[in-house]
Design an enzyme around this catalytic site. Sequence first.
Site, PDB file in Angstrom:
ATOM      1  N   ASP A  50       0.832  -1.204   0.000  1.00 22.43           N
ATOM      2  CA  ASP A  50       0.000   0.000   0.000  1.00 22.43           C
ATOM      3  C   ASP A  50       0.867   1.254   0.000  1.00 22.43           C
ATOM      4  O   ASP A  50       2.011   1.225   0.477  1.00 22.43           O
ATOM      5  CB  ASP A  50      -0.909   0.025   1.235  1.00 22.43           C
ATOM      6  N   TYR A  78       5.558  -8.644   8.788  1.00 19.32           N
ATOM      7  CA  TYR A  78       5.366  -7.196   8.897  1.00 19.32           C
ATOM      8  C   TYR A  78       5.559  -6.744  10.336  1.00 19.32           C
ATOM      9  O   TYR A  78       5.299  -7.495  11.283  1.00 19.32           O
ATOM     10  CB  TYR A  78       3.935  -6.799   8.495  1.00 19.32           C
ATOM     11  N   ASP A  92      -6.695   2.782   7.655  1.00 18.05           N
ATOM     12  CA  ASP A  92      -5.363   3.345   7.876  1.00 18.05           C
ATOM     13  C   ASP A  92      -5.452   4.858   7.791  1.00 18.05           C
ATOM     14  O   ASP A  92      -6.542   5.431   7.932  1.00 18.05           O
ATOM     15  CB  ASP A  92      -4.348   2.761   6.879  1.00 18.05           C
ATOM     16  N   ARG A 184      -4.351  -4.116   7.332  1.00 17.36           N
ATOM     17  CA  ARG A 184      -5.348  -3.083   7.661  1.00 17.36           C
ATOM     18  C   ARG A 184      -6.644  -3.717   8.154  1.00 17.36           C
ATOM     19  O   ARG A 184      -7.285  -3.209   9.077  1.00 17.36           O
ATOM     20  CB  ARG A 184      -5.626  -2.200   6.438  1.00 17.36           C
TER      21      ARG A 184
END
Length: 282
Positions: A50, A78, A92, A184
């Site tokens: 993203d 992550y 987000d 997300r």
Amino acid sequence: MSKKSLADFDFETGEVLLVDKPLTWTSFDVVRKVKNALRIKKIGHAGTLDPLATGLLILCTGKKTKEIDLIQAQEKEYTGTFRLGETTPSFDLETAVDMARPYSHLTEQQIQAAVAPFLGLIQQTPPLFSAVKIDGKRAYEIARQGLEAEIKSKTVEIKAFELTRIALPEVDFRIVCSKGTYVRSLARDFGLGLGCGAHLTRLVRTRIGEYRVEDAFTLESIQALRPPRPGDEQRPARAERPGTAPNRAGLQYFAALQADALAVQARQAAEEAGAKAENDPE
């Protein structure tokens, strides 16, 4: 094992190139930048990041583009930050906060306990602000028009999920997950589980399979390999895209946050300069 020099790469024949993606750049922005800088004919990326995520983006060139699907299928790791007590439509910082709820009553034990339901195979609904296709259109195109659409849930696997810092309203995490997992969405669902809502404020992809962000190259180092082109000495310097370009990615809320932060910094600098002027002798 030492890191391979960029000068030793044979991009036309085929290479796997690890790039540390900058904030607000789309994955396609990076592909286009590298392709133009190094004049690579055939290039693609193995797994979208993203715009507001940073970290490992894998590019494949030449014959190595045949390995894209294989690389994309590998597990991802992550690190990042959830903000409890606030939700956004995009889950987000791409969009503005649309709801706030109390979070200060939560204990560290309650927050840690909220991790367990997300380990293993889970059902997850991707965000509307995502590249998922709905009737031939990307979901984010529909979302940015202010329209609604139904996205089907899918099975993903969370292999590891740990909270590395709790400093309310912020919670830092590390996860290892399967292909197709949306962090997300995990932020949204984690907030729902706690009853206070949450959204993602920071995300770094640190690993895909055995490929690690520590071994990735910056765009600046790749740009430095750009071969000279005829007439470069007469051509005016081309304006480079700034490190953050929210308008290119439709990141209105993030752009507003950045503007507010810069305004605060400017005001503080002016106040400090004024105070210094008052205190300094003539």
